[in-house]
Design a protein around this motif. Structure first.
Motif, PDB file in Angstrom:
ATOM      1  N   SER A  74       0.839  -1.205   0.000  1.00 40.52           N
ATOM      2  CA  SER A  74       0.000   0.000   0.000  1.00 40.52           C
ATOM      3  C   SER A  74       0.873   1.253   0.000  1.00 40.52           C
ATOM      4  O   SER A  74       0.513   2.273  -0.575  1.00 40.52           O
ATOM      5  CB  SER A  74      -0.954   0.000   1.197  1.00 40.52           C
ATOM      6  N   ASN A  75       2.047   1.146   0.627  1.00 38.71           N
ATOM      7  CA  ASN A  75       2.967   2.282   0.645  1.00 38.71           C
ATOM      8  C   ASN A  75       3.496   2.579  -0.764  1.00 38.71           C
ATOM      9  O   ASN A  75       3.544   3.723  -1.199  1.00 38.71           O
ATOM     10  CB  ASN A  75       4.136   1.974   1.591  1.00 38.71           C
ATOM     11  N   ARG A  76       3.870   1.522  -1.489  1.00 37.37           N
ATOM     12  CA  ARG A  76       4.353   1.724  -2.863  1.00 37.37           C
ATOM     13  C   ARG A  76       3.255   2.306  -3.749  1.00 37.37           C
ATOM     14  O   ARG A  76       3.503   3.166  -4.587  1.00 37.37           O
ATOM     15  CB  ARG A  76       4.856   0.405  -3.449  1.00 37.37           C
ATOM     16  N   LYS A  77       2.050   1.822  -3.536  1.00 37.27           N
ATOM     17  CA  LYS A  77       0.912   2.307  -4.302  1.00 37.27           C
ATOM     18  C   LYS A  77       0.707   3.801  -4.018  1.00 37.27           C
ATOM     19  O   LYS A  77       0.549   4.612  -4.935  1.00 37.27           O
ATOM     20  CB  LYS A  77      -0.330   1.506  -3.888  1.00 37.27           C
ATOM     21  N   GLU A  78       0.749   4.140  -2.755  1.00 35.26           N
ATOM     22  CA  GLU A  78       0.568   5.537  -2.354  1.00 35.26           C
ATOM     23  C   GLU A  78       1.705   6.410  -2.884  1.00 35.26           C
ATOM     24  O   GLU A  78       1.486   7.536  -3.327  1.00 35.26           O
ATOM     25  CB  GLU A  78       0.520   5.616  -0.832  1.00 35.26           C
ATOM     26  N   GLN A  79       2.919   5.875  -2.853  1.00 32.42           N
ATOM     27  CA  GLN A  79       4.056   6.618  -3.386  1.00 32.42           C
ATOM     28  C   GLN A  79       3.846   6.941  -4.862  1.00 32.42           C
ATOM     29  O   GLN A  79       4.090   8.058  -5.306  1.00 32.42           O
ATOM     30  CB  GLN A  79       5.351   5.810  -3.200  1.00 32.42           C
ATOM     31  N   ASN A  80       3.369   5.960  -5.625  1.00 41.23           N
ATOM     32  CA  ASN A  80       3.131   6.185  -7.047  1.00 41.23           C
ATOM     33  C   ASN A  80       2.068   7.248  -7.285  1.00 41.23           C
ATOM     34  O   ASN A  80       2.215   8.105  -8.153  1.00 41.23           O
ATOM     35  CB  ASN A  80       2.712   4.881  -7.735  1.00 41.23           C
ATOM     36  N   GLU A  81       0.998   7.174  -6.510  1.00 41.84           N
ATOM     37  CA  GLU A  81      -0.056   8.178  -6.632  1.00 41.84           C
ATOM     38  C   GLU A  81       0.494   9.559  -6.304  1.00 41.84           C
ATOM     39  O   GLU A  81       0.180  10.544  -6.968  1.00 41.84           O
ATOM     40  CB  GLU A  81      -1.216   7.858  -5.695  1.00 41.84           C
ATOM     41  N   ASN A  82       1.325   9.616  -5.252  1.00 42.92           N
ATOM     42  CA  ASN A  82       1.914  10.898  -4.869  1.00 42.92           C
ATOM     43  C   ASN A  82       2.814  11.465  -5.951  1.00 42.92           C
ATOM     44  O   ASN A  82       2.817  12.661  -6.197  1.00 42.92           O
ATOM     45  CB  ASN A  82       2.715  10.754  -3.575  1.00 42.92           C
ATOM     46  N   TRP A  83       3.583  10.585  -6.609  1.00 45.31           N
ATOM     47  CA  TRP A  83       4.446  11.064  -7.694  1.00 45.31           C
ATOM     48  C   TRP A  83       3.627  11.700  -8.788  1.00 45.31           C
ATOM     49  O   TRP A  83       3.972  12.746  -9.323  1.00 45.31           O
ATOM     50  CB  TRP A  83       5.292   9.932  -8.274  1.00 45.31           C
ATOM     51  N   LEU A  84       2.539  11.028  -9.119  1.00 48.79           N
ATOM     52  CA  LEU A  84       1.656  11.547 -10.163  1.00 48.79           C
ATOM     53  C   LEU A  84       1.189  12.954  -9.799  1.00 48.79           C
ATOM     54  O   LEU A  84       1.341  13.897 -10.584  1.00 48.79           O
ATOM     55  CB  LEU A  84       0.465  10.585 -10.329  1.00 48.79           C
TER      56      LEU A  84
END
Lengths: 329, 329
Positions: free
Chosen positions: B269-279
């Motif tokens: 979930s952290n990696r997923k959130e990181q990707n969303e944040n990058w976007l």
């Protein structure tokens, strides 16, 4: 003539003369989202900004139960007894409470409410953090023009508004309770680093020893952290707001901070930097809102987010697709 | 055919086959600002993202002199000896060093450079923090597709890139020296709160006692701070990279962290959130760049900033004037 049957000039004069009714009406205008109200509010704020003032803005935060209301009530009375005029704005992340809290806050703050040199108001609620902070920041300008020397801004220590408030005050105080071990549980990460002082409240009765121990432990812990860029190291104090013990020491600390920072030039440069930051942050926020409101990109965003999560596209390419669509539309 | 006389398909195949020359060329393409290179880079990254990988991204930070290079060299060898493939990206805020540091970094990392299972590369320089982080993030995708299991990202602990790196790794390690008192002087504020582990390096010779004392003090200090949202409390360890002592314990800690977080679902979930944040962050950055590049607003901004500082206009009204100009142009 505006909604209150006053001309803008009348309102500005009323604020400058510390007419509390007009001050409240002006803050209500700031809260309004109607464009016509916004125009008047902008005129009022611009006049207020021209007035030379010598004020101190103090942020006070702490989790529910730390005794913030009692502290502010007693601290406010200490200041008004010295001839200061004190305004208190409270920010609450739960909009439900904010909306109906005028009476609640006034009750919480006891005798300070009746003090003619004090003004208490829950900060206007807003649909976004940006809205709340803009309104709080603009309310400060009104209150300063109205002759309040000390502006206290209270937050709950658990939400998103602490950073925003930290960025609009001169001094940031964290109020906490004494307890064995795990001293800062419940406080949002990052708040300790923002604090200019941590005050352990309810240091009375059987709790005095606990509070002193907590003070010692916190001192030892914070000693290890780097000082702030202005050279200040977070101070740890104890007090009992209920029994009115230690509040003068806290006020002494804050005035000594303020004097030191005025001498070094930090006080002024910090306020200048805060204003510049507000300009850029607000700009950024509004630019993003334009993006989120655009029907094309609004539709694309959730789909592209999903593609990013599924690993079909890089976050950056997804962002570029959205920007392209925004520029075309 | 691109600049390297390879088709994009050839390059993707080369990366998947861990052809180090192609990996390096692909990262160079990512660094390029030419639109034609950008298009190829995007294609390559998208292919890389489709590959299922099981990797661990570790951020390592610390002030100059903390011994980061020696640590990474030894730690990397520990991992390759276990059959892992290790890639190291270093980010340096001083662009001058970044530009000419390929040889420098390779020298610093001693024997790891010669290890066929290790890949070391200074992170591409860029004109903005956003540029650097985009390129670092995309380089990670390339390296993961090329079969590296562990990606180490090194920063200096003093600049702006630490938060960005913290947001692209699974585990964030702060390396520091033992010293009497004032344990965290020199470290940028906020970094301690990001660290999953603090490792006191150079715990060798006469320094062992100092390091143990520092460990004890740090443990006591950090114990008082709230745990992270994932339930993890920052661990404090000691090591001597030079004498190769304590590195296995650190690796054990990191694997145990990774296992715990995989079980709880936080890792994913952290990696997923990181990707969303990058976007979203990249989007935000680019929207702001549009604003800063616009000739009208570019001219207005310094003047309005001055007006805000002089107190002639509120930061918010100034922002609105700029937005109006931007929308009209």
């Amino acid at each position: 003539m505006n909604v209150y049957n006053r001309t803008t000039t009348d309102m500005i004069q009323g604020i400058f003369a510390n007419d509390v009714t007009v001050v409240s009406q002006a803050i209500t205008l700031i809260e309004s989202t109607k464009p016509s109200h916004r125009t008047i509010a902008n005129e009022i704020i611009e006049s207020c900004l021209t007035k030379e003032v010598d004020t101190l803005r103090i942020g006070i935060t702490g989790v529910p139960g730390a005794g913030k209301s009692t502290f502010i009530a007693q601290f406010g009375k200490l200041l008004t007894a010295q001839g200061k005029r004190v305004a208190v704005l409270t920010i609450d992340p739960s909009s439900s409470r904010t909306k109906g809290s005028i009476l609640g806050d006034k009750t919480r703050m006891g005798e300070l409410v009746k003090d003619p040199n004090a003004y208490i108001r829950p900060s206007p609620s807003g649909s976004s953090l940006g809205g709340v902070t803009r309104k709080t920041r603009e309310s400060i300008s009104i209150l300063e023009a109205a002759g309040y020397d000390i502006i206290i801004i209270e937050t709950m220590g658990v939400g998103q508004s602490e950073t925003a408030v930290h960025n609009m005050v001169d001094f940031f105080l964290l109020l906490k309770l004494a307890g064995a071990g795990d001293e800062l549980q419940g406080i949002k990460r990052g708040i300790v680093e923002m604090a200019d002082a941590i005050v352990i409240n309810k240091a009375d009765g059987n709790n005095v020893q606990n509070a002193k121990l907590a003070q010692l432990e916190l001192k030892r812990a914070l000693h290890m952290f780097p000082p702030k860029e202005n050279g200040w190291s977070t101070e740890i104090l104890t007090c009992s707001a209920l029994e009115n013990i230690g509040l003068e020491t806290i006020w002494h600390l804050i005035t000594s901070y303020s004097e030191t920072m005025k001498k070094s030039g930090f006080f002024k440069s910090n306020r200048k930097e805060q204003n510049e930051n507000w300009l850029l942050q607000y700009l950024e926020q509004e630019l993003l809102l334009d993006f989120y409101r655009n029907p094309t990109t609004k539709k694309m965003l959730p789909l592209l987010k999903q593609e990013v999560i599924s690993g079909n596209i890089s976050p950056f390419s997804a962002a570029e697709k959205l920007l392209e669509a925004l520029r075309k539309s």
